[in-house]
Design a protein around this motif. Structure first.
Motif, PDB file in Angstrom:
ATOM      1  N   ASN A 126      -2.280   2.804   6.412  1.00 14.77           N
ATOM      2  CA  ASN A 126      -0.942   2.755   5.802  1.00 14.77           C
ATOM      3  C   ASN A 126      -0.642   1.375   5.219  1.00 14.77           C
ATOM      4  OD1 ASN A 126       1.541   5.006   7.304  1.00 14.77           O
ATOM      5  ND2 ASN A 126      -0.439   5.448   6.386  1.00 14.77           N
ATOM      6  N   ALA A 127      -1.186   0.324   5.820  1.00 18.59           N
ATOM      7  CA  ALA A 127      -0.996  -1.017   5.260  1.00 18.59           C
ATOM      8  C   ALA A 127      -1.607  -1.113   3.872  1.00 18.59           C
ATOM      9  CB  ALA A 127      -1.603  -2.065   6.190  1.00 18.59           C
ATOM     10  N   MET A 128      -2.749  -0.475   3.678  1.00 22.02           N
ATOM     11  CA  MET A 128      -3.347  -0.440   2.349  1.00 22.02           C
ATOM     12  C   MET A 128      -2.432   0.288   1.365  1.00 22.02           C
ATOM     13  SD  MET A 128      -7.163   0.608   3.680  1.00 22.02           S
ATOM     14  CE  MET A 128      -7.903   0.764   2.072  1.00 22.02           C
ATOM     15  N   MET A 129      -1.755   1.318   1.838  1.00 22.46           N
ATOM     16  CA  MET A 129      -0.843   2.062   0.977  1.00 22.46           C
ATOM     17  C   MET A 129       0.385   1.215   0.631  1.00 22.46           C
ATOM     18  SD  MET A 129      -1.336   5.756   2.844  1.00 22.46           S
ATOM     19  CE  MET A 129      -0.593   6.761   1.556  1.00 22.46           C
ATOM     20  N   ALA A 130       0.851   0.430   1.592  1.00 20.46           N
ATOM     21  CA  ALA A 130       1.970  -0.469   1.309  1.00 20.46           C
ATOM     22  C   ALA A 130       1.571  -1.512   0.270  1.00 20.46           C
ATOM     23  CB  ALA A 130       2.429  -1.148   2.599  1.00 20.46           C
ATOM     24  N   ALA A 131       0.343  -2.042   0.395  1.00 22.96           N
ATOM     25  CA  ALA A 131      -0.135  -2.991  -0.609  1.00 22.96           C
ATOM     26  C   ALA A 131      -0.175  -2.345  -1.990  1.00 22.96           C
ATOM     27  CB  ALA A 131      -1.514  -3.510  -0.209  1.00 22.96           C
TER      28      ALA A 131
ATOM     29  N   ALA B 217      -0.932  -6.582   3.487  1.00 24.81           N
ATOM     30  CA  ALA B 217       0.334  -5.916   3.171  1.00 24.81           C
ATOM     31  C   ALA B 217       1.523  -6.794   3.498  1.00 24.81           C
ATOM     32  CB  ALA B 217       0.421  -4.598   3.932  1.00 24.81           C
ATOM     33  N   VAL B 218       1.485  -7.464   4.654  1.00 23.49           N
ATOM     34  CA  VAL B 218       2.626  -8.281   5.067  1.00 23.49           C
ATOM     35  C   VAL B 218       2.786  -9.475   4.132  1.00 23.49           C
ATOM     36  CG1 VAL B 218       3.632  -9.610   6.949  1.00 23.49           C
ATOM     37  CG2 VAL B 218       2.342  -7.551   7.460  1.00 23.49           C
TER      38      VAL B 218
ATOM     39  N   MET C 154       1.927  -9.638   0.958  1.00 26.13           N
ATOM     40  CA  MET C 154       2.420  -9.167  -0.336  1.00 26.13           C
ATOM     41  C   MET C 154       3.905  -8.855  -0.274  1.00 26.13           C
ATOM     42  SD  MET C 154      -0.837  -6.777  -1.433  1.00 26.13           S
ATOM     43  CE  MET C 154      -0.271  -6.417  -3.105  1.00 26.13           C
ATOM     44  N   VAL C 155       4.325  -8.151   0.767  1.00 28.90           N
ATOM     45  CA  VAL C 155       5.744  -7.819   0.902  1.00 28.90           C
ATOM     46  C   VAL C 155       6.541  -9.093   1.159  1.00 28.90           C
ATOM     47  CG1 VAL C 155       7.451  -6.594   2.302  1.00 28.90           C
ATOM     48  CG2 VAL C 155       5.302  -5.465   1.664  1.00 28.90           C
ATOM     49  N   GLY C 156       6.004  -9.979   1.987  1.00 25.80           N
ATOM     50  CA  GLY C 156       6.718 -11.216   2.294  1.00 25.80           C
ATOM     51  C   GLY C 156       6.986 -12.045   1.060  1.00 25.80           C
ATOM     52  N   LEU C 157       5.968 -12.190   0.189  1.00 28.43           N
ATOM     53  CA  LEU C 157       6.179 -12.984  -1.020  1.00 28.43           C
ATOM     54  C   LEU C 157       7.169 -12.314  -1.947  1.00 28.43           C
ATOM     55  CD1 LEU C 157       5.351 -15.423  -2.789  1.00 28.43           C
ATOM     56  CD2 LEU C 157       3.654 -13.912  -3.852  1.00 28.43           C
ATOM     57  N   ARG C 158       7.011 -11.030  -2.181  1.00 27.47           N
ATOM     58  CA  ARG C 158       7.851 -10.360  -3.177  1.00 27.47           C
ATOM     59  C   ARG C 158       9.294 -10.172  -2.718  1.00 27.47           C
ATOM     60  NH1 ARG C 158       5.065 -12.171  -7.049  1.00 27.47           N
ATOM     61  NH2 ARG C 158       3.035 -11.186  -7.389  1.00 27.47           N
ATOM     62  N   THR C 159       9.527 -10.159  -1.405  1.00 23.26           N
ATOM     63  CA  THR C 159      10.908 -10.028  -0.915  1.00 23.26           C
ATOM     64  C   THR C 159      11.489 -11.361  -0.471  1.00 23.26           C
ATOM     65  OG1 THR C 159      10.185  -9.552   1.354  1.00 23.26           O
ATOM     66  CG2 THR C 159      10.470  -7.666  -0.140  1.00 23.26           C
TER      67      THR C 159
ATOM     68  N   ARG D 169       9.431 -14.948   7.360  1.00 24.17           N
ATOM     69  CA  ARG D 169       8.887 -14.516   8.652  1.00 24.17           C
ATOM     70  C   ARG D 169       7.649 -13.646   8.433  1.00 24.17           C
ATOM     71  NH1 ARG D 169      12.542 -15.634  12.831  1.00 24.17           N
ATOM     72  NH2 ARG D 169      14.684 -16.014  12.103  1.00 24.17           N
ATOM     73  N   MET D 170       7.709 -12.808   7.421  1.00 20.42           N
ATOM     74  CA  MET D 170       6.541 -11.996   7.110  1.00 20.42           C
ATOM     75  C   MET D 170       5.383 -12.864   6.649  1.00 20.42           C
ATOM     76  SD  MET D 170       8.099  -8.543   5.380  1.00 20.42           S
ATOM     77  CE  MET D 170       9.250  -7.492   6.302  1.00 20.42           C
TER      78      MET D 170
END
Length: 504
Positions: free
Chosen positions: A202-207, A276-277, A279-284, A288-289
């Protein structure tokens, strides 16, 4: 390892993320071009301009079937291995599992949709903007939204296609139903339920959803990825410690809790989640991520230094001593993909980059499967728009020779692909260029050379050189086709490579 903290519980998201400090930001790191790092150039400064044509040919040729979901195909017929579901919303791709054998499940199911997007549609669209590829990409991204768990355990895919199935637990929010049409007892002793999400695939899917957001700007895709990271990772326990003065984190393979295995640390899981963390951390803008991703990366660095390679089981895992070799690439590749996002976030990674470069060299020499067998020599692409060829070296080479077919005598211009101001010009006849022109140049890993002559033909160029052992090596360029010429030009090649790696 000191200051070890183990909380083998499924934590509420706020309780989990509040344990992690925000990552500090170094403006000098955030402002440094990613192409200044040799390792990143070696791995990412490459655009396979033949990909859009291959993606279109493969996917447009897939059988489109009705009544396929849950059907058992004849795996002796290659045409039945991968099909498209006409009667499922967003027409997902159906396979058995594994795709070639059906050992775990011999029935059609929409498995790992993110893989088709990540390997095929997203990069093909990034370099071509072809509406045929874009339309199918949008369909599959929409299916990922359709199959993601929402608040209260709702899932539109399950409700639509399996109306008698109960709703999932509320704690599955943010996860995807991506593979389990059978119940599976894994090697660590956890029983996976029908339609249950995990957190490493699922982490790959989030990426993939972050990549889709980067290409399209559709904020819902980023929100989907964040929902997974924010809600799902806390279900896998909180584990940290200090190694060589810096904090590491690790996450469990299975959902945590006293009834489940809780020492199931696995190297590739840390890497997949880290990507995944980050990628989400940078874009949001969630630092902490970014901190958590850096700590997962540090855990993998520790594993490499202490074990000498990435075995399947981490040091915390009682099964570590079996030294199982199976998922090395599933560790190295997501770690490489994680790095640009941490650097863009201003997270300093000096030691991490040194260790990753060491690991990269090791796997180039000792791993014969994809992608390292394809990357061993380097990468060469020839562009349709202007006939320019880009060569990225992945090993030391001397006595470089460049060959290409042109319709007339030309001036061959050779320059650095990173700094076009460093240019040399050689007058050459068409016959000599076809035979190959000795340039008197050497290349080191991470060097990028651009060859241009203004004669655009869709014939592959060739670069050859002597390697460190004196063996003559050669690469043949990937070329586009006339119906999929791509948007890439010599002026945009570096930006396109960056778009595939970590867009500005």
């Amino acid at each position: 390892m000191t200051d070890v903290v183990d909380v083998p519980e499924r934590l509420p998201p706020m309780a989990f993320w509040s344990r992690i400090p925000e990552a500090s930001s170094d403006p000098s790191v955030a402002g440094t071009s990613l192409w200044s790092y040799p390792l990143l150039r070696r791995h990412f400064f490459a655009v396979d301009v033949s990909l859009p044509a291959r993606v279109h040919a493969f996917h447009s040729g897939l059988p489109v079937v009705s009544g396929g979901l849950g059907a058992r195909p004849d795996l002796s017929d290659p045409a039945q291995l991968v099909v498209v579901a006409r009667d499922v919303p967003h027409r997902p791709i159906l396979t058995v599992h594994p795709k070639a054998t059906g050992t775990y499940s011999p029935f059609y199911y929409p498995r790992r949709t993110g893989d088709w997007l990540e390997s095929d549609f997203l990069p093909a669209y990034a370099m071509s903007s072809d509406p045929r590829i874009g339309a199918r990409m949008s369909e599959l991204v929409s299916f990922m939204l359709f199959s993601q768990y929402g608040e209260g355990g709702s899932n539109d895919f399950v409700a639509t296609c399996f109306p008698s199935a109960p709703a999932g637990p509320a704690e599955w929010v943010g996860g995807w139903d991506y593979v389990f049409d059978w119940e599976w007892l894994d090697g660590y002793g956890y029983q996976w339920r029908l339609h249950e999400p995990d957190h490493h695939v699922n982490a790959m899917m989030a990426a993939t959803m972050v990549r889709a957001y980067e290409l399209t700007g559709v904020s819902r895709y980023l929100e989907s990825a964040r929902a997974f990271v924010y809600h799902q990772l806390p279900r896998y326990g909180f584990h940290s410690g200090v190694w060589r003065g810096r904090t590491y984190y690790w996450t469990e393979y299975n959902p945590s809790g006293e009834e489940n295995p809780v020492r199931d640390a696995t190297d590739n899981v840390q890497a997949l989640v880290a990507q995944a963390v980050a990628m989400v951390g940078l874009r949001t803008g969630d630092r902490r991520m970014l901190s958590y991703a850096r700590g997962l990366l540090w855990h993998c660095v520790r594993e490499w230094v202490t074990d000498g390679r990435w075995y399947y089981d981490s040091a915390e895992n009682p099964m570590n001593q079996r030294k199982s070799v199976s998922h090395d690439m599933a560790t190295l590749l997501p770690l490489l993909a994680c790095v640009p996002y941490l650097l863009r976030g201003g997270v300093r990674l000096d030691v991490e980059l040194d260790v990753l470069a060491e690991a990269y060299e090791f796997y180039l020499a000792h791993f014969d499967g994809e992608p390292m067998n394809r990357l061993r020599l380097g990468h060469l692409s020839k562009l349709a728009a202007d006939g320019a060829s880009f060569f990225t070296a992945n090993q030391s080479g001397t006595d470089l020779v460049f060959a290409d077919r042109v319709t007339r005598d030309v001036e061959l211009r050779v320059c650095s692909g990173v700094d076009p101001s460093l240019e040399r010009v050689v007058a050459v006849s068409a016959d000599d260029l076809a035979r190959g022109v000795a340039l008197g140049l050497s290349a080191e890993p991470g060097d990028v050379l651009r060859f241009s002559h203004g004669d655009a033909r869709l014939t592959p160029s060739v670069v050859s050189y002597h390697d460190a052992a004196g063996v003559r090596r050669s690469l043949t360029a990937a070329v586009p086709t006339a119906d999929f010429p791509t948007d890439v030009t010599a002026a945009t090649y570096a930006d396109t490579a960056m778009r595939l790696c970590c867009p500005d």
